[in-house]
Design a protein around this motif. Sequence first.
Motif, PDB file in Angstrom:
ATOM      1  N   LYS A   1     -22.592  42.269 -56.878  1.00 16.61           N
ATOM      2  CA  LYS A   1     -21.252  42.160 -56.846  1.00 16.61           C
ATOM      3  C   LYS A   1     -20.937  40.915 -57.936  1.00 16.61           C
ATOM      4  CE  LYS A   1     -19.846  43.153 -52.098  1.00 16.61           C
ATOM      5  NZ  LYS A   1     -20.235  42.465 -50.854  1.00 16.61           N
ATOM      6  N   THR A   2     -19.634  41.066 -58.485  1.00 14.45           N
ATOM      7  CA  THR A   2     -19.351  40.081 -59.347  1.00 14.45           C
ATOM      8  C   THR A   2     -18.717  38.823 -58.795  1.00 14.45           C
ATOM      9  OG1 THR A   2     -18.803  41.467 -61.031  1.00 14.45           O
ATOM     10  CG2 THR A   2     -18.245  39.393 -61.432  1.00 14.45           C
TER      11      THR A   2
ATOM     12  N   ASP B   1     -31.930  30.338 -65.280  1.00 17.89           N
ATOM     13  CA  ASP B   1     -31.236  31.739 -65.965  1.00 17.89           C
ATOM     14  C   ASP B   1     -31.203  31.780 -67.313  1.00 17.89           C
ATOM     15  OD1 ASP B   1     -30.236  31.946 -63.134  1.00 17.89           O
ATOM     16  OD2 ASP B   1     -28.303  31.312 -63.676  1.00 17.89           O
ATOM     17  N   ILE B   2     -31.444  30.332 -68.216  1.00 22.16           N
ATOM     18  CA  ILE B   2     -31.315  30.642 -69.644  1.00 22.16           C
ATOM     19  C   ILE B   2     -32.977  31.139 -70.100  1.00 22.16           C
ATOM     20  CG2 ILE B   2     -31.409  29.210 -71.796  1.00 22.16           C
ATOM     21  CD1 ILE B   2     -29.420  27.212 -70.287  1.00 22.16           C
ATOM     22  N   LEU B   3     -33.801  30.677 -69.384  1.00 18.53           N
ATOM     23  CA  LEU B   3     -35.108  31.065 -69.562  1.00 18.53           C
ATOM     24  C   LEU B   3     -35.230  32.687 -69.579  1.00 18.53           C
ATOM     25  CD1 LEU B   3     -37.603  28.381 -68.386  1.00 18.53           C
ATOM     26  CD2 LEU B   3     -37.049  29.053 -70.886  1.00 18.53           C
TER      27      LEU B   3
ATOM     28  N   VAL C   1     -38.895  38.705 -69.111  1.00 16.51           N
ATOM     29  CA  VAL C   1     -37.455  38.198 -69.220  1.00 16.51           C
ATOM     30  C   VAL C   1     -36.507  39.320 -68.900  1.00 16.51           C
ATOM     31  CG1 VAL C   1     -38.476  36.231 -70.627  1.00 16.51           C
ATOM     32  CG2 VAL C   1     -37.265  38.229 -71.779  1.00 16.51           C
ATOM     33  N   GLY C   2     -35.265  39.084 -68.785  1.00 16.73           N
ATOM     34  CA  GLY C   2     -34.227  39.913 -68.812  1.00 16.73           C
ATOM     35  C   GLY C   2     -34.256  40.730 -67.417  1.00 16.73           C
ATOM     36  N   SER C   3     -34.781  40.238 -66.359  1.00 14.55           N
ATOM     37  CA  SER C   3     -34.848  40.676 -65.084  1.00 14.55           C
ATOM     38  C   SER C   3     -33.644  40.562 -64.471  1.00 14.55           C
ATOM     39  CB  SER C   3     -36.031  40.253 -64.259  1.00 14.55           C
ATOM     40  OG  SER C   3     -35.578  39.130 -63.861  1.00 14.55           O
ATOM     41  N   ASP C   4     -32.887  39.463 -64.802  1.00 13.65           N
ATOM     42  CA  ASP C   4     -31.499  39.235 -64.005  1.00 13.65           C
ATOM     43  C   ASP C   4     -30.589  40.137 -64.714  1.00 13.65           C
ATOM     44  OD1 ASP C   4     -32.473  37.015 -62.829  1.00 13.65           O
ATOM     45  OD2 ASP C   4     -31.959  35.684 -64.502  1.00 13.65           O
ATOM     46  N   GLU C   5     -30.821  40.640 -66.104  1.00 17.31           N
ATOM     47  CA  GLU C   5     -29.673  41.411 -66.560  1.00 17.31           C
ATOM     48  C   GLU C   5     -29.776  42.736 -65.879  1.00 17.31           C
ATOM     49  OE1 GLU C   5     -27.713  40.585 -69.685  1.00 17.31           O
ATOM     50  OE2 GLU C   5     -26.814  42.740 -69.182  1.00 17.31           O
ATOM     51  N   LEU C   6     -31.066  43.190 -65.888  1.00 17.76           N
ATOM     52  CA  LEU C   6     -31.609  44.374 -65.199  1.00 17.76           C
ATOM     53  C   LEU C   6     -30.887  44.531 -63.730  1.00 17.76           C
ATOM     54  CD1 LEU C   6     -33.462  46.494 -66.870  1.00 17.76           C
ATOM     55  CD2 LEU C   6     -35.186  45.887 -65.430  1.00 17.76           C
ATOM     56  N   ASN C   7     -31.188  43.589 -63.134  1.00 21.82           N
ATOM     57  CA  ASN C   7     -30.774  43.597 -61.731  1.00 21.82           C
ATOM     58  C   ASN C   7     -29.221  43.137 -61.459  1.00 21.82           C
ATOM     59  OD1 ASN C   7     -33.443  44.117 -61.132  1.00 21.82           O
ATOM     60  ND2 ASN C   7     -34.162  41.848 -60.864  1.00 21.82           N
TER      61      ASN C   7
ATOM     62  N   LYS D   1     -27.626  40.672 -61.774  1.00 15.95           N
ATOM     63  CA  LYS D   1     -27.502  39.333 -60.930  1.00 15.95           C
ATOM     64  C   LYS D   1     -26.603  38.380 -61.603  1.00 15.95           C
ATOM     65  CE  LYS D   1     -30.640  36.442 -59.348  1.00 15.95           C
ATOM     66  NZ  LYS D   1     -31.948  35.495 -59.185  1.00 15.95           N
ATOM     67  N   SER D   2     -25.873  37.921 -60.791  1.00 13.01           N
ATOM     68  CA  SER D   2     -24.859  36.754 -61.249  1.00 13.01           C
ATOM     69  C   SER D   2     -25.529  35.342 -61.769  1.00 13.01           C
ATOM     70  CB  SER D   2     -23.747  36.413 -60.042  1.00 13.01           C
ATOM     71  OG  SER D   2     -22.825  37.654 -59.789  1.00 13.01           O
TER      72      SER D   2
END
Lengths: 293, 293
Positions: free
Chosen positions: B165-166, B221-223, B236-242, B244-245
Amino acid sequence: MMTVDAIVNDYKAMIDSQLATLFDQVTMNLKIKEAMAYSLNVGGKRVRPLLMLLTAEAFGTSTEKVMPVCLALECVHTYSLIHDDLPAMDDDDYRRGQLTNHKKFDEATAILAGDALLTYGFQLISEAELLTDEEKVHAMKRLSQVSGPGGMVGGQMYDLTYENKTISLEQLEEVHDLKTGQLLIYALEMGAYLSGQSDHVIQALKRAAKAIGLTFQIQDDILDVIGDEQVLGKKVGSDELNEKSTYPKLLGLSGAKNEKNIFVEETKKQLALAGIMDAPLRDYVLKLSQREH
Amino acid sequence: MMTVDAIVNDYKAMIDSQLATLFDQVTMNLKIKEAMAYSLNVGGKRVRPLLMLLTAEAFGTSTEKVMPVCLALECVHTYSLIHDDLPAMDDDDYRRGQLTNHKKFDEATAILAGDALLTYGFQLISEAELLTDEEKVHAMKRLSQVSGPGGMVGGQMYDLTYENKTISLEQLEEVHDLKTGQLLIYALEMGAYLSGQSDHVIQALKRAAKAIGLTFQIQDDILDVIGDEQVLGKKVGSDELNEKSTYPKLLGLSGAKNEKNIFVEETKKQLALAGIMDAPLRDYVLKLSQREH
């Protein structure tokens, strides 16, 4: 004079009503609150808090003083049921005729609700208004000992290890002592400790509680063989089906009944050593050991 | 004079060695002991106990006094990781390059090992030899508050609720404050409380810890956006993939960097208000906020 049943019903109503409103004034995530409250209020006999209140009553101690520790104990007991019912553990969909926590909500919520109830048990004791710091420390120390890896959780681990294995009577008793006995010991022990009783009395009550726990367990095992499904409200014969080690299996039905009577006598003896001859506590315990459901 | 790195390494070695032998003298089921010890000793930066020891050091308090509370905090932190990794939660097979608890053992064991570590945290504090009853009660009360439904577990529940969710910056901060911030607050708060510091100092350190937690989170988050996989030891990039906020997602990369700097300044300001200007604690915290892995 009130009958024992009336006294017990009064106490049970008090416990139920305190549990029903336990989180009303507490700020927390609404979903975790709902999941905690669901399992806490799905019913149950409230044996543990009742035993603590009745022990305190036998020594003339006020309900108000002991109540937070009773509620903490029920929180810890409830957390253990939630985690026990999980798919990775016993995988039960129903408990007391109601959906288990992970069926009502989901697995992640049930794991967290259990974690939260365990933690909240300690919070309740630490925030109790009528206890001294010494009493709080002792109540939390014993709660961690009886419910942690050296107590209940250790018992659950043994239970998993022994699954589908033939074990000795000694091993069976150790599992039951850890898995369910330790919390019962805590109930009587705390009722006496918070009443300022001597170590002599406390030790007798701990031995009584151990005998009570084994009595209940043997009774459970016997009912699973000869109980009436209508009265029990659940299927019988499940122990046999699941190849569980039980007293009737190890000792035969009449051997199990004899063993139960030995523990009932031990209970009476230890209660008498603690000076408890005709208190409601004694009647309640003896009645439970004869229950048919 | 020892460098900050040397001081931190010394403390870390002490913590690691205490954790490695924590259950040696304790009687419990061997499998639960093995599972608890596995996750406790799989490594990690030991940020929480280090922060507590460094805070105590800043006020001249002995390591011996504070150590049981440090170990308790690491037990509680470790339990939260074990349960977080479960299939029903984040479903992770590896953590710090090692198998997660349920992969090394099984799900039931991992659930129980987590339960046991949480409970054992309270036991450690209740049995601490150098603390007064008043100190033990306060340490356990705060531990239950920061880790229970009003703290960490509540944060995990929000985290599950907000999945995919956003959410607003405010909601993101609340999740982080509960899920990870509260245990960091506990670390600094207890270091000061067990040193007998005034409420004024303790409150400043709690605000510092809150800023430290958010700094770490933004850095994380930055890393995940610009980090070097070789240095990080993870993708890296897993937040984008998932989906995640994260701070970079809500504020952009330079906005996130600005936000981080605001919290670094807040940390310095609050540490100064607590009278901490050039202690190793300050250097350690500022160094961590610049870390690249």
